[in-house]
Design a protein around this motif. Structure first.
Motif, PDB file in Angstrom:
ATOM      1  N   PHE A   1       0.826  -1.196   0.000  1.00  0.00           N
ATOM      2  CA  PHE A   1       0.000   0.000   0.000  1.00  0.00           C
ATOM      3  C   PHE A   1       0.874   1.266   0.000  1.00  0.00           C
ATOM      4  O   PHE A   1       0.554   2.263  -0.658  1.00  0.00           O
ATOM      5  CB  PHE A   1      -0.928   0.001   1.212  1.00  0.00           C
ATOM      6  CG  PHE A   1      -2.203  -0.772   1.009  1.00  0.00           C
ATOM      7  CD1 PHE A   1      -3.417  -0.126   0.929  1.00  0.00           C
ATOM      8  CD2 PHE A   1      -2.180  -2.161   0.893  1.00  0.00           C
ATOM      9  CE1 PHE A   1      -4.596  -0.835   0.749  1.00  0.00           C
ATOM     10  CE2 PHE A   1      -3.349  -2.888   0.711  1.00  0.00           C
ATOM     11  CZ  PHE A   1      -4.564  -2.218   0.640  1.00  0.00           C
ATOM     12  N   ALA A   2       1.976   1.235   0.748  1.00  0.00           N
ATOM     13  CA  ALA A   2       2.880   2.386   0.784  1.00  0.00           C
ATOM     14  C   ALA A   2       3.490   2.648  -0.587  1.00  0.00           C
ATOM     15  O   ALA A   2       3.682   3.815  -0.982  1.00  0.00           O
ATOM     16  CB  ALA A   2       3.977   2.157   1.821  1.00  0.00           C
ATOM     17  N   LEU A   3       3.775   1.585  -1.337  1.00  0.00           N
ATOM     18  CA  LEU A   3       4.314   1.749  -2.687  1.00  0.00           C
ATOM     19  C   LEU A   3       3.304   2.475  -3.581  1.00  0.00           C
ATOM     20  O   LEU A   3       3.673   3.362  -4.360  1.00  0.00           O
ATOM     21  CB  LEU A   3       4.656   0.382  -3.273  1.00  0.00           C
ATOM     22  CG  LEU A   3       5.082   0.381  -4.747  1.00  0.00           C
ATOM     23  CD1 LEU A   3       6.357   1.201  -4.945  1.00  0.00           C
ATOM     24  CD2 LEU A   3       5.272  -1.049  -5.252  1.00  0.00           C
ATOM     25  N   VAL A   4       2.025   2.116  -3.475  1.00  0.00           N
ATOM     26  CA  VAL A   4       0.992   2.793  -4.263  1.00  0.00           C
ATOM     27  C   VAL A   4       0.951   4.281  -3.919  1.00  0.00           C
ATOM     28  O   VAL A   4       0.813   5.143  -4.797  1.00  0.00           O
ATOM     29  CB  VAL A   4      -0.384   2.143  -4.035  1.00  0.00           C
ATOM     30  CG1 VAL A   4      -1.480   2.927  -4.767  1.00  0.00           C
ATOM     31  CG2 VAL A   4      -0.383   0.693  -4.502  1.00  0.00           C
ATOM     32  N   SER A   5       1.088   4.604  -2.634  1.00  0.00           N
ATOM     33  CA  SER A   5       1.100   6.003  -2.221  1.00  0.00           C
ATOM     34  C   SER A   5       2.231   6.767  -2.896  1.00  0.00           C
ATOM     35  O   SER A   5       2.039   7.888  -3.397  1.00  0.00           O
ATOM     36  CB  SER A   5       1.242   6.089  -0.693  1.00  0.00           C
ATOM     37  OG  SER A   5       1.253   7.432  -0.258  1.00  0.00           O
ATOM     38  N   ALA A   6       3.404   6.173  -2.942  1.00  0.00           N
ATOM     39  CA  ALA A   6       4.555   6.832  -3.580  1.00  0.00           C
ATOM     40  C   ALA A   6       4.329   7.009  -5.077  1.00  0.00           C
ATOM     41  O   ALA A   6       4.655   8.060  -5.654  1.00  0.00           O
ATOM     42  CB  ALA A   6       5.821   6.021  -3.322  1.00  0.00           C
ATOM     43  N   LEU A   7       3.757   6.004  -5.728  1.00  0.00           N
ATOM     44  CA  LEU A   7       3.486   6.093  -7.162  1.00  0.00           C
ATOM     45  C   LEU A   7       2.462   7.192  -7.464  1.00  0.00           C
ATOM     46  O   LEU A   7       2.581   7.913  -8.455  1.00  0.00           O
ATOM     47  CB  LEU A   7       2.972   4.745  -7.687  1.00  0.00           C
ATOM     48  CG  LEU A   7       3.987   3.605  -7.714  1.00  0.00           C
ATOM     49  CD1 LEU A   7       3.292   2.295  -8.052  1.00  0.00           C
ATOM     50  CD2 LEU A   7       5.092   3.899  -8.733  1.00  0.00           C
ATOM     51  N   ALA A   8       1.450   7.306  -6.613  1.00  0.00           N
ATOM     52  CA  ALA A   8       0.437   8.342  -6.814  1.00  0.00           C
ATOM     53  C   ALA A   8       1.035   9.741  -6.675  1.00  0.00           C
ATOM     54  O   ALA A   8       0.683  10.660  -7.420  1.00  0.00           O
ATOM     55  CB  ALA A   8      -0.712   8.147  -5.832  1.00  0.00           C
ATOM     56  N   LEU A   9       1.962   9.902  -5.731  1.00  0.00           N
ATOM     57  CA  LEU A   9       2.642  11.195  -5.597  1.00  0.00           C
ATOM     58  C   LEU A   9       3.440  11.529  -6.862  1.00  0.00           C
ATOM     59  O   LEU A   9       3.426  12.678  -7.335  1.00  0.00           O
ATOM     60  CB  LEU A   9       3.573  11.179  -4.390  1.00  0.00           C
ATOM     61  CG  LEU A   9       2.921  11.316  -3.013  1.00  0.00           C
ATOM     62  CD1 LEU A   9       3.975  11.149  -1.918  1.00  0.00           C
ATOM     63  CD2 LEU A   9       2.218  12.669  -2.881  1.00  0.00           C
ATOM     64  N   ALA A  10       4.126  10.538  -7.400  1.00  0.00           N
ATOM     65  CA  ALA A  10       4.882  10.753  -8.644  1.00  0.00           C
ATOM     66  C   ALA A  10       3.944  11.119  -9.791  1.00  0.00           C
ATOM     67  O   ALA A  10       4.242  11.998 -10.611  1.00  0.00           O
ATOM     68  CB  ALA A  10       5.693   9.509  -8.984  1.00  0.00           C
TER      69      ALA A  10
END
Length: 406
Positions: free
Chosen positions: A171-180
């Motif tokens: 889930f944390a990885l998805v958060s980082a991708l969304a920020l990018a």
């Protein structure tokens, strides 16, 4: 031909790539539960059927939210709207990763996925507005390559991270991708993209048009067929086939890789081949895989059974978007929103129905996934029948319009 298609001519290439990246982040978030379902059930101490309701709840939120939010937010500049949607997505997935238990995670998940209900249709409407009519189909399918790339890398990565580190890291990885994605959209999408807001009369026209609504219903039916099984791929691979964590990730990678290939080929040829014809063929390929599902009795046979479905699955959604956009371009914002709603309604019906069947099988002391392919096949055959009817009606309407021309 390159693996990722060139940005479509006529649309700003930076904007097209940014929207593709945004769809990649959205796709990863939509699929993160299915990819990490094995660790979710262990960590939160819930059954597979209960954990599957995270998919159902999120899909219902997206299904109901897409048309309502499209109407409410129609006047907003798309650059700001799409950036805000991805920021919401990033924050929601970060909070989800910190959720202490299932009771907390379920509502947070549903609220987070409202961002997907906004981003996917509005990105399609924005790129359709930027691209010339002759390249509109290619432009729409191009940005939907982000979903296919998510299936190639996101699903196997979620599965591997879930097994190795835990679902919270996925889930944390998805958060980082969304920020990018938010950064890319803000940087690359032009200001003041405002497709004309639809009047109430135009919404009424869409909702009462039998062919357009039948076209949207094809999406819901095919999504129901896919997610009856797809939502439970991870536990099926692990429990029914005895796959190791690495083998589960490789099976997801196989599925996603051919999904990407199918979408790339569609993006290159959809305007020449015809979006409606593409939809019919792609639905048929998925039905073939589901029909032969019982033959997939090992990790080595499963890739062969999955192949037609993998090739067609994500491409069928892109072809449906192109079909809607080319059939009634002046109604595209409403149609894209309704089609997105149909995608997620199908996911909710499929995941919910599949979860109920898994629970019923367990209560009867049977294999949890026994017979799961039969309702999936039923949904898909209904989608094929309706899609063929739609194609006939569109041909007749176009022939009638041609005859009326002087």
């Amino acid at each position: 031909m390159s693996l990722i298609a060139e940005a479509p001519a006529g649309a700003p290439p930076g904007a097209a790539r940014a929207l593709l990246l945004g769809n990649f982040a959205i796709g990863c978030g939509v699929m993160v539960v299915a990819g990490s379902l094995n660790d979710l059930t262990r960590s939160l101490q819930v059954s597979v059927a209960v954990a599957g309701q995270l998919i159902t709840a999120a899909a219902l939120a997206m299904s109901l939210g897409a048309p309502l939010l499209a109407a409410l937010l129609a006047g907003f500049d798309r650059r700001r709207l799409l950036t805000f949607a991805l920021l919401w997505y990033a924050v929601g997935h970060a909070i989800s990763a910190l959720s202490p238990d299932y009771a907390w995670l379920l509502p947070v998940r549903a609220l987070t996925m409202l961002a997907a209900a906004v981003f996917t249709p509005q990105a399609a409407a924005a790129i359709a507005w930027l691209a010339p009519p002759a390249a509109r189909g290619k432009a729409i399918t191009y940005i939907f390559l982000g979903w296919s790339v998510a299936s190639v890398f996101g699903m196997p990565l979620h599965s591997f991270i879930g097994e190795a580190l835990g679902w919270r890291y996925a889930f944390a990885l998805v958060s980082a991708l969304a920020l990018a994605g938010a950064w890319a959209v803000w940087r690359s999408v032009p200001d003041d993209i405002r497709p004309p807001p639809l009047r109430l009369a135009q919404w009424r026209e869409v909702l009462t048009h039998p062919v357009l609504m039948a076209m949207v219903a094809v999406t819901a039916l095919s999504g129901s067929g896919q997610f009856t099984l797809f939502a439970y791929f991870a536990p099926i691979y692990r429990q029914a086939l005895g796959a190791t964590p690495v083998e589960v990730s490789l099976l997801f990678f196989w599925f996603g890789g051919f999904g990407l290939l199918g979408n790339v080929l569609l993006s290159h040829h959809v305007d020449r081949f015809g979006a409606g014809r593409a939809v019919n063929w792609l639905l048929g390929l998925m039905a073939v895989s589901i029909l032969f599902w019982p033959l997939a009795t090992s990790v080595w046979i499963m890739p062969l059974v999955l192949l037609p479905w993998a090739f067609a699955g994500f491409a069928s959604n892109s072809a449906q978007q192109a079909r809607l956009g080319s059939t009634a371009p002046e109604l595209a914002p409403a149609l894209m929103a309704l089609n997105t709603s149909a995608i997620y309604l199908g996911q909710a019906l499929g995941a919910g129905g599949g979860g109920a069947m898994v629970a019923a099988n367990q209560a009867l002391g049977q294999s949890p996934y026994a017979g799961l392919h039969w309702p999936a096949l039923g949904w898909m055959l209904l989608a094929i029948a309706l899609s063929l009817w739609v194609s006939r009606q569109v041909r007749r309407q176009r022939a009638a319009a041609h005859e009326q021309q002087p």
